[in-house]
Design a protein around this motif. Structure first.
Motif, mmCIF file in Angstrom:
data_model
loop_
_atom_site.group_PDB
_atom_site.id
_atom_site.type_symbol
_atom_site.label_atom_id
_atom_site.label_comp_id
_atom_site.label_asym_id
_atom_site.label_seq_id
_atom_site.Cartn_x
_atom_site.Cartn_y
_atom_site.Cartn_z
ATOM 1 N N PHE A 292 0.725 -1.343 -0.220
ATOM 2 C CA PHE A 292 -0.090 0.097 -0.089
ATOM 3 C C PHE A 292 0.868 1.133 -0.074
ATOM 4 O O PHE A 292 1.932 1.149 0.572
ATOM 5 N N SER A 293 0.399 2.198 -0.866
ATOM 6 C CA SER A 293 1.322 3.642 -0.909
ATOM 7 C C SER A 293 1.572 4.197 0.461
ATOM 8 O O SER A 293 2.623 4.715 0.516
ATOM 9 N N HIS A 294 0.606 4.215 1.410
ATOM 10 C CA HIS A 294 0.936 4.796 2.834
ATOM 11 C C HIS A 294 -0.458 4.431 3.602
ATOM 12 O O HIS A 294 -1.153 3.609 3.316
ATOM 13 N N GLN A 295 -0.200 4.743 4.931
ATOM 14 C CA GLN A 295 -1.269 4.301 5.846
ATOM 15 C C GLN A 295 -2.453 4.639 5.647
ATOM 16 O O GLN A 295 -3.482 3.882 5.784
ATOM 17 N N GLU A 296 -2.921 5.743 4.793
ATOM 18 C CA GLU A 296 -4.132 6.248 4.801
ATOM 19 C C GLU A 296 -4.765 5.287 3.832
ATOM 20 O O GLU A 296 -5.902 5.064 3.634
ATOM 21 N N HIS A 297 -3.935 4.730 2.931
ATOM 22 C CA HIS A 297 -4.395 3.985 1.697
ATOM 23 C C HIS A 297 -4.774 2.772 2.106
ATOM 24 O O HIS A 297 -5.765 2.237 1.821
ATOM 25 N N LEU A 298 -3.949 1.936 3.113
ATOM 26 C CA LEU A 298 -4.256 0.632 3.930
ATOM 27 C C LEU A 298 -5.586 0.887 4.474
ATOM 28 O O LEU A 298 -6.493 0.126 4.674
ATOM 29 N N THR A 299 -5.528 2.014 5.265
ATOM 30 C CA THR A 299 -7.036 2.415 6.273
ATOM 31 C C THR A 299 -8.016 2.368 5.330
ATOM 32 O O THR A 299 -9.138 1.657 5.574
ATOM 33 N N ARG A 300 -8.109 3.157 4.439
ATOM 34 C CA ARG A 300 -9.222 3.147 3.285
ATOM 35 C C ARG A 300 -9.574 1.870 2.644
ATOM 36 O O ARG A 300 -10.843 1.543 2.784
ATOM 37 N N GLY B 237 -14.464 -3.610 6.793
ATOM 38 C CA GLY B 237 -15.190 -2.769 8.012
ATOM 39 C C GLY B 237 -14.307 -2.603 9.197
ATOM 40 O O GLY B 237 -14.962 -2.643 10.273
ATOM 41 N N THR B 238 -13.011 -2.298 9.267
ATOM 42 C CA THR B 238 -12.105 -2.152 10.255
ATOM 43 C C THR B 238 -10.879 -1.224 10.006
ATOM 44 O O THR B 238 -11.059 -0.967 8.805
ATOM 45 N N THR B 239 -10.292 -1.109 10.784
ATOM 46 C CA THR B 239 -9.051 -0.255 10.442
ATOM 47 C C THR B 239 -7.720 -1.106 11.096
ATOM 48 O O THR B 239 -7.855 -1.903 12.001
ATOM 49 N N PRO B 240 -6.652 -0.583 10.481
ATOM 50 C CA PRO B 240 -5.364 -1.055 11.081
ATOM 51 C C PRO B 240 -4.970 -0.863 12.440
ATOM 52 O O PRO B 240 -4.878 -1.864 13.259
#
Length: 302
Positions: free
Chosen positions: A277-285, A292-295
């Protein structure tokens, strides 16, 4: 067979270590957690680290599924005079039907989840029609079964009595998928039907995805690993998995991210990049949209 576990005001039969055929009682297996004592009637789960071995086991009364959490590693299975070897990546499955002796060799260290399923659960999932028999599989791939086994492992990790209904649902889903997609003697596809990848082609493609989990990967590279054109590969891959190569790779990256979040202390931004993933926000999205969850929530759940 099995033990008896107290549930509320009564008792019930629990599938236990005696129902597993002996693998988990060997010195080279060190279980981290199991479902022992939780009152599961139709499944027994154990998560462990295994070291290289070769051994023979008598047939067990339960069907065995082994999910590889790490890899790739080579596994050899013997049946009579025939020997089959397969290099199995993380996420690969080893399926062994109940009642059959098992002669197996593990050629490297491996983290696994073992799931032992009662035959009654499998037959019930088949709808009470003629008896269904599982196929023997070495290195197959089934994203649904993988996710169900990981979910059951998560339940064991953070057990609470209210999870019993959830466990029954997951075990029923797993049994239904086995009865639907992993039975012996399934009828051949009708003439003119689109064929999927062979087991070896699918394993080769998945292994390449695993090796390049953090890198851009072209369909043409995957196709070359299977000896097909890019268009042939994409069609046959979707037939075999129900997903496009891109969707499947995205799921693998999510699975890797979840494993790393649960088992390492690597910062979330580093986990994201390590898993493609390009960055944390990408993974989170992506995780929020697909799971249906977050890192952060996955890491807190441990």
């Amino acid at each position: 067979m099995g033990t008896t576990a107290e549930i509320g005001d009564g008792t019930m039969s629990e599938l236990g270590l005696l129902d597993t055929g002996g693998i988990l009682r060997q010195a080279w297996v060190a279980p981290e957690r199991t479902s022992s004592g939780l009152g599961w009637e139709h499944a027994y789960l154990s998560t462990q680290r295994e070291t290289p071995y070769r051994s023979t086991f008598d047939g067990a009364p339960t069907h065995l599924l082994i999910l590889h959490l790490s890899g790739p590693v080579t596994v050899r299975r013997r049946s009579g005079r025939s020997v089959r070897a397969q290099r199995i990546p993380a996420g690969g499955l080893f399926v062994h039907p109940a009642g059959r002796a098992l002669d197996v060799e593990l050629q490297g260290g491996l983290d696994t989840v073992h799931l032992y399923l009662s035959d009654s659960a499998l037959q019930e999932a088949h709808g009470g029609r003629e008896a269904v028999e599982l196929a023997e599989e070495l290195g197959s791939s089934d994203p649904l079964i993988e996710q169900v086994m990981l979910a059951l492992d998560g339940v064991v990790r953070q057990w609470e009595p209210s999870a019993r209904t959830y466990v029954d649902h997951l075990v029923g889903m797993l049994a239904a998928q086995l009865a639907h997609a992993h039975t012996a003697g399934r009828p051949a596809a009708p003439a003119g039907a689109m064929s999927g990848l062979t087991t070896q082609q699918l394993v080769s493609a998945r292994e390449l995805m695993e090796q390049h989990i953090s890198d851009p990967l072209r369909v043409s590279d995957l196709a070359a690993a299977t000896g097909l054109s890019a268009s042939q590969f994409s069609r046959q891959f979707r037939t075999s998995t129900g997903k496009s190569p891109h969707q499947f790779l995205l799921q693998l990256r999510l699975d890797h991210a979840r494993r790393m979040l649960r088992t390492t202390v690597l910062p979330i931004p580093d986990v994201a990049v390590h898993c493609g993933f390009s960055h944390q926000e990408h993974l989170t999205r992506v995780m929020r949209a697909k799971l249906g969850t977050t890192p952060a929530a996955v890491r807190r759940a441990g």
